[in-house]
Structures are given as C-alpha cells and as structure tokens.
Design an enzyme around this catalytic site. Structure first.
Site, short mmCIF file in Angstrom:
data_model
loop_
_atom_site.label_atom_id
_atom_site.label_comp_id
_atom_site.label_asym_id
_atom_site.label_seq_id
_atom_site.Cartn_x
_atom_site.Cartn_y
_atom_site.Cartn_z
N GLN A 101 28.10 16.61 28.05
CA GLN A 101 29.12 16.77 26.98
C GLN A 101 28.00 17.03 25.54
OE1 GLN A 101 32.34 17.25 26.92
NE2 GLN A 101 32.40 17.79 24.81
N LYS A 122 39.11 15.55 30.26
CA LYS A 122 38.52 16.50 31.51
C LYS A 122 38.79 15.55 32.91
CE LYS A 122 35.14 18.90 28.69
NZ LYS A 122 33.97 19.35 27.96
N ASP A 168 29.58 24.38 33.35
CA ASP A 168 29.82 24.68 31.87
C ASP A 168 29.43 26.01 31.56
OD1 ASP A 168 30.80 23.01 29.96
OD2 ASP A 168 29.21 21.69 29.94
N1 GUN Z 1 31.02 20.44 23.35
C1 GUN Z 1 32.05 21.24 22.88
N2 GUN Z 1 32.48 21.92 23.58
C2 GUN Z 1 31.95 21.67 25.09
C3 GUN Z 1 31.85 22.15 26.32
O1 GUN Z 1 32.66 23.13 26.57
N3 GUN Z 1 31.18 21.43 27.14
C4 GUN Z 1 30.52 20.50 26.81
N4 GUN Z 1 29.44 20.11 27.92
N5 GUN Z 1 30.14 20.14 25.58
C5 GUN Z 1 30.99 20.61 24.67
#
Ligand code: GUN
Length: 293
Positions: free
Chosen positions: A96, A52, A119
């Site tokens: 995350q 990311k 998110d």
């Molecule tokens: N863990 C697995 N997928 C995601 C996501 O799309 N965002 C976040 N913050 N954590 C995750």
C-alpha cells in the site's frame, strides 16, 4: 444524465469472481490468495487495505495482511517482499502506498515479482501496458475502463482530458484512453500543475478524468454540455458535525457539474469500489498465471 454506479458494477464483478471461485473449489483447485502489506497506520490507507482484505473474504479468496510499523526500514520491507515473492502459496500481493519517507518507493516497486504485481506498478508491467501487451493494469485505471465498458460510453474519436499525472491514476489513464480498441481510441490531453488556462482545455473535453485530490476543483463553468465525468478524487474534509469527524468528497462540484454531464461518477460510490473489484480481478488473473508457470 446517467450515474456511473461503481457500487453496483463492482458488486456485479465481485459476484462473477465469487462464482469462478466456487467453480475452482468444486474442481478441487487452489483458490486465489492475495497479500497486502501496509507500513504504518495512516487512516485512509488502513481503510483501503482493510476493505481489500474484507472483499477477499467475501468472495472466497484467501488473504494475508502484513502490518509493519511506521519505523520499518527499507531493508526490512525488502525482506518481507522477498518472502512474499518466494511464498508459493501467494498468487499476488500489493504494497500500500504512500510509504514512510525512510523508504524509497521505486526500490520497493522494483523488488516485487512482476508475476505477482497485481497493482501493475512494476516497470515491466507498466511498460507492457503501454505497449498493448497482456499484463496487470493498475486497479483504479482498470476500474475506470470497466465502468466505461459496462455502460458502453463511447470513447472513440472523443477528446479525453486527464487531470493529474500520478503514476497510479493520471499517467496510466492517459496511456490507456489513447490505446487502440474500446475503451480507447481517444485523443488525450494530460494536464497537471504546470498546465496554463486549464479551464480552456477542460471546456473542450468530451470526457474528463480527474485525479487531483482537490475538493470540488472542477466547476460547472469549466465543462461543456454532455461531458462524461470520471471523478477519482477522494478527500476527507474535516466536519465536526459528522460522527467520523469528516466527510468524503471528490474533485468535482457534483451538484452543479452533474446538471451538464451525460454520465458522471459519484463520490463515494463511483470509482472507489471499482478499484477493489479490479484488484480482485487481477488476483484471479495472477492465480491463472501462476497455474501456467
Ligand atoms: N494508494 C492509493 N491507491 C493505491 C493502489 O491502488 N494501490 C496501492 N498499493 N496503494 C495505493
């Protein structure tokens, strides 16, 4: 059979966003700034977060990575979130998941400023999504919609079967596919661990979206001819013959299911790269929102 090429489409989207960033720079505007918080150093989570941050750099966004130790307390994480909420330079941020057991995930998601919640996990944004209001759509579901959109896969009147009811993928997908509009207007069945005779349901599906994390769960005898397959599963299977010590596989027996499918996403290179592209898209939206506040 057509491969839904998430790698290509995500690159197209990133190029489109990069162009917007160039325009912003030329106009002397501030570029979008995404922050990512990671607690601990779980392998897959680190990989996702690093991807990311790297993607931000490639398209000209600013990015900040906040790395906290696995033993971070809930209060410490809440303090970090408060700082990010108040930092006017940051347009959007993510925490995350999953988080270590000493931290209550619900409390954390509620603490994120809904305007910076790229998110789309805050209940305010999730509720808006369910009510067809303009908001941040969680990146993985948003990526699936974009894939269906760019390949013009018909969803109206189709029977969509979603496998898995996670808050990140299955639950939002089940809502989005039933919404009015395109992609949407599907008749949706949400299946999960208590669903009986799942193969009887998957065999009736025109579109299957699977987000289970069980390698090659979906077999060819569980689907009908012409089915559209969206495979969200990403599992690391230990394999000593690989340099990394593992290989990546999805929820679908790709080799055999692809022979019956009209469209199918590969793993890797399908939904995965789309998630990152749509997180960037949400960050661009957050920047525009921030300008209007
Ligand atoms: N863990 C697995 N997928 C995601 C996501 O799309 N965002 C976040 N913050 N954590 C995750």
């Amino acid at each position: 059979m057509t491969i839904l090429d998430g790698k290509k489409i995500s690159n197209d989207i990133k190029n489109e966003i990069a162009e917007e960033v160039q325009k912003m720079k030329a106009d002397g505007e501030k570029v979008p700034h995404l922050a990512a918080v990671i607690v601990g150093n779980d392998g897959p989570s680190m990989t996702y977060v690093n991807s990311k941050v790297r993607a931000c750099e490639r398209i000209g966004f600013e990015s900040t990575l906040v790395q906290l130790s696995y033993t971070t307390s809930e209060v410490e994480l809440l303090d970090t979130i408060q700082e990010l909420n108040e930092n006017d330079d940051i347009d959007g941020f993510i925490v995350q998941l999953p988080l270590p057991p000493q931290i209550n995930t619900e409390k954390i998601l509620l603490a994120v400023d809904a305007n910076k919640d790229v998110d789309g996990f805050h209940p305010t944004n999730f509720g808006k999504m369910a009510l067809d209001m303009s908001t941040f759509i969680p990146a993985t579901p948003f990526g699936i919609l974009e894939l269906l959109n760019r390949y013009k896969v018909e969803t109206k009147g189709k029977h969509t079967v979603v496998i898995g009811r996670s808050h990140i993928v299955g639950r939002p997908m089940s809502i989005l596919m039933g919404r009015k509009g395109f992609p949407g207007n599907s008749t949706v069945t949400l299946t999960h661990s208590h669903t009986k005779n799942i193969q009887e349901i998957t065999k009736q599906a025109d579109i299957i979206i699977t987000a289970l994390g069980v390698p090659e769960f979906l077999k060819a005898d569980m689907v009908k001819e012409g089915v559209v397959i969206i495979d969200v599963g990403i599992t690391r299977v230990p394999d000593a013959s690989k340099t990394k010590g593992y290989y990546i596989t999805g929820d679908v027996d790709f080799e055999n299911v692809s022979k019956k499918a009209s469209y199918i996403t590969p793993v890797p290179g399908g939904v995965g790269p789309m998630t990152i592209a749509m997180l960037l898209k949400n960050t661009l939206l957050a920047r525009e929102k921030h300008n209007r506040r």
